[in-house]
Design a protein around this motif. Structure first.
Motif, PDB file in Angstrom:
ATOM      1  N   GLY A  80      13.186  22.123  -0.076  1.00 40.20           N
ATOM      2  CA  GLY A  80      12.976  22.369  -1.497  1.00 40.20           C
ATOM      3  C   GLY A  80      12.750  21.117  -2.304  1.00 40.20           C
ATOM      4  O   GLY A  80      12.536  21.178  -3.515  1.00 40.20           O
ATOM      5  N   ARG A  81      12.761  19.950  -1.646  1.00 39.65           N
ATOM      6  CA  ARG A  81      12.562  18.681  -2.349  1.00 39.65           C
ATOM      7  C   ARG A  81      11.411  17.876  -1.734  1.00 39.65           C
ATOM      8  O   ARG A  81      11.315  16.669  -1.935  1.00 39.65           O
ATOM      9  N   GLY A  82      10.587  18.589  -0.963  1.00 38.02           N
ATOM     10  CA  GLY A  82       9.407  17.936  -0.417  1.00 38.02           C
ATOM     11  C   GLY A  82       9.487  17.532   1.036  1.00 38.02           C
ATOM     12  O   GLY A  82       8.511  17.029   1.595  1.00 38.02           O
ATOM     13  N   THR A  83      10.630  17.728   1.663  1.00 35.75           N
ATOM     14  CA  THR A  83      10.770  17.371   3.073  1.00 35.75           C
ATOM     15  C   THR A  83      10.731  18.629   3.935  1.00 35.75           C
ATOM     16  O   THR A  83      11.510  19.560   3.726  1.00 35.75           O
ATOM     17  N   VAL A  84       9.795  18.654   4.882  1.00 39.28           N
ATOM     18  CA  VAL A  84       9.650  19.793   5.792  1.00 39.28           C
ATOM     19  C   VAL A  84       9.968  19.322   7.206  1.00 39.28           C
ATOM     20  O   VAL A  84       9.396  18.340   7.691  1.00 39.28           O
ATOM     21  N   THR A  85      10.893  20.016   7.854  1.00 42.88           N
ATOM     22  CA  THR A  85      11.310  19.679   9.211  1.00 42.88           C
ATOM     23  C   THR A  85      10.883  20.766  10.171  1.00 42.88           C
ATOM     24  O   THR A  85      11.180  21.947   9.954  1.00 42.88           O
ATOM     25  N   THR A  86      10.162  20.374  11.227  1.00 36.92           N
ATOM     26  CA  THR A  86       9.795  21.323  12.282  1.00 36.92           C
ATOM     27  C   THR A  86      10.895  21.336  13.332  1.00 36.92           C
ATOM     28  O   THR A  86      11.242  20.299  13.897  1.00 36.92           O
ATOM     29  N   LEU A  87      11.443  22.511  13.567  1.00 35.47           N
ATOM     30  CA  LEU A  87      12.551  22.618  14.511  1.00 35.47           C
ATOM     31  C   LEU A  87      12.059  22.472  15.947  1.00 35.47           C
ATOM     32  O   LEU A  87      10.989  22.963  16.314  1.00 35.47           O
ATOM     33  N   SER A  88      12.854  21.831  16.772  1.00 36.54           N
ATOM     34  CA  SER A  88      12.524  21.680  18.177  1.00 36.54           C
ATOM     35  C   SER A  88      12.625  23.031  18.880  1.00 36.54           C
ATOM     36  O   SER A  88      13.587  23.773  18.669  1.00 36.54           O
ATOM     37  N   PRO A  89      11.639  23.376  19.720  1.00 34.65           N
ATOM     38  CA  PRO A  89      11.715  24.640  20.474  1.00 34.65           C
ATOM     39  C   PRO A  89      12.951  24.734  21.359  1.00 34.65           C
ATOM     40  O   PRO A  89      13.327  25.831  21.774  1.00 34.65           O
ATOM     41  N   GLU A  90      13.581  23.596  21.627  1.00 32.23           N
ATOM     42  CA  GLU A  90      14.785  23.614  22.448  1.00 32.23           C
ATOM     43  C   GLU A  90      15.990  24.183  21.694  1.00 32.23           C
ATOM     44  O   GLU A  90      17.010  24.502  22.295  1.00 32.23           O
ATOM     45  N   GLY A  91      15.861  24.329  20.383  1.00 29.18           N
ATOM     46  CA  GLY A  91      16.987  24.806  19.582  1.00 29.18           C
ATOM     47  C   GLY A  91      17.001  26.299  19.348  1.00 29.18           C
ATOM     48  O   GLY A  91      17.939  26.816  18.743  1.00 29.18           O
ATOM     49  N   TRP A  92      15.990  26.998  19.821  1.00 30.15           N
ATOM     50  CA  TRP A  92      15.946  28.442  19.617  1.00 30.15           C
ATOM     51  C   TRP A  92      15.165  29.100  20.757  1.00 30.15           C
ATOM     52  O   TRP A  92      14.465  28.449  21.522  1.00 30.15           O
ATOM     53  N   ARG A  93      15.338  30.420  20.865  1.00 22.93           N
ATOM     54  CA  ARG A  93      14.590  31.178  21.874  1.00 22.93           C
ATOM     55  C   ARG A  93      14.260  32.556  21.321  1.00 22.93           C
ATOM     56  O   ARG A  93      14.953  33.079  20.439  1.00 22.93           O
ATOM     57  N   MET A 123      14.090  39.326  18.381  1.00 26.36           N
ATOM     58  CA  MET A 123      14.986  38.458  17.621  1.00 26.36           C
ATOM     59  C   MET A 123      14.772  36.998  17.982  1.00 26.36           C
ATOM     60  O   MET A 123      14.411  36.665  19.112  1.00 26.36           O
ATOM     61  N   LEU A 124      15.022  36.171  17.001  1.00 30.08           N
ATOM     62  CA  LEU A 124      15.037  34.727  17.182  1.00 30.08           C
ATOM     63  C   LEU A 124      16.493  34.311  17.284  1.00 30.08           C
ATOM     64  O   LEU A 124      17.276  34.530  16.356  1.00 30.08           O
ATOM     65  N   LEU A 125      16.869  33.752  18.433  1.00 30.38           N
ATOM     66  CA  LEU A 125      18.269  33.403  18.681  1.00 30.38           C
ATOM     67  C   LEU A 125      18.428  31.896  18.827  1.00 30.38           C
ATOM     68  O   LEU A 125      17.531  31.213  19.337  1.00 30.38           O
ATOM     69  N   PRO A 126      19.565  31.366  18.386  1.00 28.21           N
ATOM     70  CA  PRO A 126      19.826  29.935  18.604  1.00 28.21           C
ATOM     71  C   PRO A 126      20.203  29.689  20.057  1.00 28.21           C
ATOM     72  O   PRO A 126      20.818  30.542  20.700  1.00 28.21           O
ATOM     73  N   THR A 127      19.829  28.548  20.595  1.00 24.33           N
ATOM     74  CA  THR A 127      20.304  28.193  21.933  1.00 24.33           C
ATOM     75  C   THR A 127      21.712  27.620  21.846  1.00 24.33           C
ATOM     76  O   THR A 127      22.438  27.582  22.844  1.00 24.33           O
ATOM     77  N   GLY A 128      22.097  27.188  20.645  1.00 25.74           N
ATOM     78  CA  GLY A 128      23.463  26.747  20.415  1.00 25.74           C
ATOM     79  C   GLY A 128      24.279  27.875  19.814  1.00 25.74           C
ATOM     80  O   GLY A 128      24.104  29.050  20.158  1.00 25.74           O
ATOM     81  N   ILE A 129      25.129  27.537  18.859  1.00 23.44           N
ATOM     82  CA  ILE A 129      26.016  28.540  18.273  1.00 23.44           C
ATOM     83  C   ILE A 129      25.335  29.313  17.156  1.00 23.44           C
ATOM     84  O   ILE A 129      25.383  30.543  17.113  1.00 23.44           O
ATOM     85  N   ILE A 130      24.695  28.600  16.227  1.00 22.54           N
ATOM     86  CA  ILE A 130      24.053  29.236  15.075  1.00 22.54           C
ATOM     87  C   ILE A 130      22.712  28.583  14.808  1.00 22.54           C
ATOM     88  O   ILE A 130      22.426  27.472  15.276  1.00 22.54           O
ATOM     89  N   LEU A 131      21.879  29.277  14.029  1.00 24.58           N
ATOM     90  CA  LEU A 131      20.601  28.725  13.601  1.00 24.58           C
ATOM     91  C   LEU A 131      20.837  27.629  12.565  1.00 24.58           C
ATOM     92  O   LEU A 131      21.867  27.626  11.870  1.00 24.58           O
ATOM     93  N   PRO A 132      19.887  26.685  12.436  1.00 28.76           N
ATOM     94  CA  PRO A 132      20.087  25.546  11.539  1.00 28.76           C
ATOM     95  C   PRO A 132      20.279  25.945  10.072  1.00 28.76           C
ATOM     96  O   PRO A 132      19.772  26.972   9.622  1.00 28.76           O
TER      97      PRO A 132
END
Length: 204
Positions: free
Chosen positions: A96-109, A118-127
């Protein structure tokens, strides 16, 4: 939630010849194979496909979509609003302040499912998504790129509905009601859809 269709079915993938044959056999119309008629039939097919996809939540011909959320509905897993999803192309978080982060495919499946992918986190929760931020999910959905990959009952429903649109093209409000035969064909594909809307934001 905002859902944007980024690509459209290729004109060559539409079953124009099948619709022309369906009209000739069912109603006795002799339809000339000129470009204007082909364009008109393509329009009726696109309208029928859109109507059936809206009723079922199923994408018939493969194309790419972009979904924008102000937050995850559930950080344990985000339901996608369409099926079948072939691949999640990318996920981006705008703070919301101009910074866009592309999430690593390793962080979700992707958890494929015929009704509720469904989009699931590979860890505990989504970012985390910042309070004034946004998450954008780009994904590709559909049964296939060619018409022979569409399930037979849905394909037949499209032909029947497109034929009805053609036959009733001069009638006002003719597209508001779904014919009974079409409704019967698509019934097993319908679902009570979980909308991918705003989740419960944490106090931040």
């Amino acid at each position: 939630m905002m859902l944007i269709e980024e690509t459209a079915p290729a004109a060559g993938a539409l079953p124009v010849a099948l619709l022309r044959e369906h009209l000739q056999l069912g109603s006795g119309f002799q339809i000339g194979e000129d470009s204007a008629e082909t364009m008109a039939l393509s329009g009726f097919l696109r309208a029928a496909i859109a109507a059936i996809e809206a009723r079922t939540g199923k994408v018939l011909l493969t194309r790419r979509f972009r979904m924008q959320l102000d937050d995850w509905r559930d950080r344990l897993g985000q339901t996608l609003p369409l099926a079948p999803v072939q691949v999640v192309n990318d996920i981006r978080i705008d703070d919301g302040r101009g910074t866009v982060t592309t999430l690593s495919p390793e962080g979700w499946r992707l958890l494929p499912d015929g009704q509720r992918p469904m989009l699931l986190p590979t860890g505990i929760i989504l970012p985390h998504v910042p309070r004034r931020g946004m998450v954008t999910i780009t994904f590709t959905a559909g049964f296939g790129e060619s018409w022979d990959q569409v399930p037979a009952d849905l394909a037949q429903a499209v032909l029947m509905l497109a034929a009805r649109y053609y036959e009733d093209r001069s009638l006002e409000g003719s597209r508001s009601a779904m014919p009974f035969g079409v409704s019967a064909l698509i019934e097993r594909w319908r679902q009570v859809r979980t909308l991918a809307g705003r989740g419960n934001r944490e106090a931040r």
